[in-house]
Design an enzyme around this catalytic site. Structure first.
Site, PDB file in Angstrom:
ATOM      1  N   CYS A  77      18.169  17.131 -29.276  1.00 42.89           N
ATOM      2  CA  CYS A  77      18.494  17.073 -30.701  1.00 42.89           C
ATOM      3  C   CYS A  77      17.999  18.351 -31.366  1.00 42.89           C
ATOM      4  O   CYS A  77      17.377  18.312 -32.413  1.00 42.89           O
ATOM      5  CB  CYS A  77      17.894  15.830 -31.345  1.00 42.89           C
ATOM      6  SG  CYS A  77      16.120  15.691 -31.141  1.00 42.89           S
ATOM      7  N   ASP A  98       5.163   9.756 -15.380  1.00 43.86           N
ATOM      8  CA  ASP A  98       5.446  11.132 -15.753  1.00 43.86           C
ATOM      9  C   ASP A  98       6.628  11.596 -14.899  1.00 43.86           C
ATOM     10  O   ASP A  98       6.498  11.771 -13.689  1.00 43.86           O
ATOM     11  CB  ASP A  98       4.207  12.004 -15.500  1.00 43.86           C
ATOM     12  CG  ASP A  98       4.412  13.424 -16.009  1.00 43.86           C
ATOM     13  OD1 ASP A  98       5.571  13.891 -16.042  1.00 43.86           O
ATOM     14  OD2 ASP A  98       3.407  14.065 -16.376  1.00 43.86           O
TER      15      ASP A  98
END
Ligand code: SAH
Length: 416
Positions: free
Chosen positions: A354, A284
């Site tokens: 994106c 993580d």
């Protein structure tokens, strides 16, 4: 969509009507219904781009870009050679002159696919692939009532949009139950993009399928041989492998992803491309500063975090709402904080998404500048538009109506 009855499948290849005035709240609701994009998404596009451009952008988001881009593995081969080989195999391949490692193939369509009497409902992402000519595999099937092997069927999205006509390769019950196998062979789809993964040049590790803006991001960072680069959200490895390629095998890219199964995809790509300077780790990344001391003092960080993906094309419909946008923006800020800690002084942070929202892009950068000791650098490869800050920062946005690309955002920051 005017005159569309909700229960009836619409053909997303047919072009919607022209722009009207959509500036008020009811206008946003109308657009939202017509395009099947959430009101929160439509409101953002309207406020960023105004009615006329918002409509154009929505039209583009529902279709694939006209050019399908591939990154060429320049450690092994030149773009000219790959393009020539593809042309020998019957493809219309072009070298892209603006970048040293990009080629593209045209995407064809839209085509009328016609109706079939039976319908298979595909998951959204599977439907979006089939919409561009891919076959449908069993894991992508949601519903296939009354379908028998050998039937001609329509493949539709969960919202009923027809994406293709095809041949059922197994019975409906089997498709829904099975975890693998070809469910529908696509005969006619709204668009046809090249099936890159079936190409020899792909198997041989000579190309990586990557959008134009994602490649631009790699060149904006322009990593130097010998650097230590940490890619905090790396799977499936597009930007990490590009960085390794640009470093010509010298130096180290540590490609991190939280998901074990996605990390496996990075390893597959690294191996396929024959790269030796990429190390894959599962972690993580919000805690790297505490957990991975060996990464402190990195020369560069690539941060391409999970985002609302409002720029992804084609998107047959879009569901994220206000809370989704806000929570992603704050998730991204957690990575930004850690990135700022890991970097050496003068080190570079490439931040990309994106998506088109202000809060995940410019606003996060403005905060990073104010709070994290980062400053914006000029981007030397610039094929998009200027970002939206009043600070006049050199941020790069790709806009589907202007650039024939997915919507995308790139920032280059330096640790002061
Ligand atoms: N940079 C990649 C695409 C990244 S997509 C490319 O160019 O190919 C975002 C990725 O972030 C996903 O693979 C997701 O698994 C990963 N991710 C999400 N949360 C994460 C976390 N906390 N730590 C590390 N990776 C994370």
């Amino acid at each position: 969509m005017s005159g569309r009855k909700p229960a009836e499948p619409e053909n997303p290849g047919s072009s919607p009507g022209g722009p009207a005035s959509f500036n008020d709240a009811s206008g946003a609701a109308t657009l939202s219904e017509k395009y099947l994009f959430s009101p929160a998404a439509v409101r953002r596009l309207l406020s960023l781009y105004g009615a006329v451009r918002a409509v154009r952008i929505l039209d583009e988001l529902k279709t694939p870009p006209r050019r399908y881009f591939l990154r060429v593995n320049t450690l092994k081969v030149s773009p000219e050679d790959v393009a020539a080989r593809l042309r020998e195999e019957g493809f219309e391949a072009h070298v892209y002159p603006e970048l040293p490692d990009a080629i593209y193939l045209p995407v064809k369509g839209p085509f009328e696919v016609g109706r079939a009497s039976k319908v298979i409902v595909a998951r959204k992402d599977a439907a979006e692939s089939v919409y561009q000519g891919a076959n449908l595999y069993a894991p992508g099937v949601l519903e296939a009532k009354g379908v028998k092997e050998g039937d001609i069927v329509n493949v539709v999205s969960p919202r009923g949009q027809i994406v293709a006509k095809g041949l059922a390769m197994m019975d409906g019950e089997e498709m829904v139950a099975r975890r693998e196998g070809l469910a529908v062979k696509t005969l006619r789809s709204v668009y046809v993009a090249p099936s890159v993964r079936e190409l020899d040049v792909y198997r041989e590790g000579l190309v990586y399928d990557q959008s134009l803006p994602a490649m631009v991001a790699g060149h904006v960072l322009s990593p130097k041989p010998g650097w230590l680069i940490v890619d905090m959200c790396a799977a499936p490895g597009g930007k990490a492998t590009h960085a390794a390629q640009l470093m010509r095998g010298e130096g180290r890219v540590v490609a991190i992803d939280r998901s074990e199964s996605k990390a496996r995809r990075i390893r597959e790509n690294v191996q396929r491309l024959g790269l030796r300077n990429v190390e894959v780790r599962v972690a993580d990344s919000r805690y790297l500063d505490i957990e991975m001391e060996d990464l402190a003092g990195a020369d560069a960080i690539i941060l391409d975090p999970p985002c609302s993906a409002l720029g992804v094309r084609p998107s047959l419909y879009y569901e994220k709402g206000e809370r989704g946008f806000a929570s992603l923006a704050s998730y991204q800020r957690q990575f930004l904080k850690v990135a700022a800690k890991l970097l050496r002084k003068g080190g570079l942070l490439l931040y990309s998404t994106c998506t088109l929202t202000l809060e995940e892009n410019e606003l996060n950068i403005v905060r990073a500048i104010k709070e994290l000791g980062l400053r914006v650098r000029v981007q030397r490869v610039f094929l998009g538009s200027q970002g939206f800050t009043e600070l006049g920062q050199p941020l790069q946005r790709f806009e589907p109506d202007l650039h024939d690309t997915p919507g995308f955002f790139v920032a280059l920051l330096e640790k002061s």
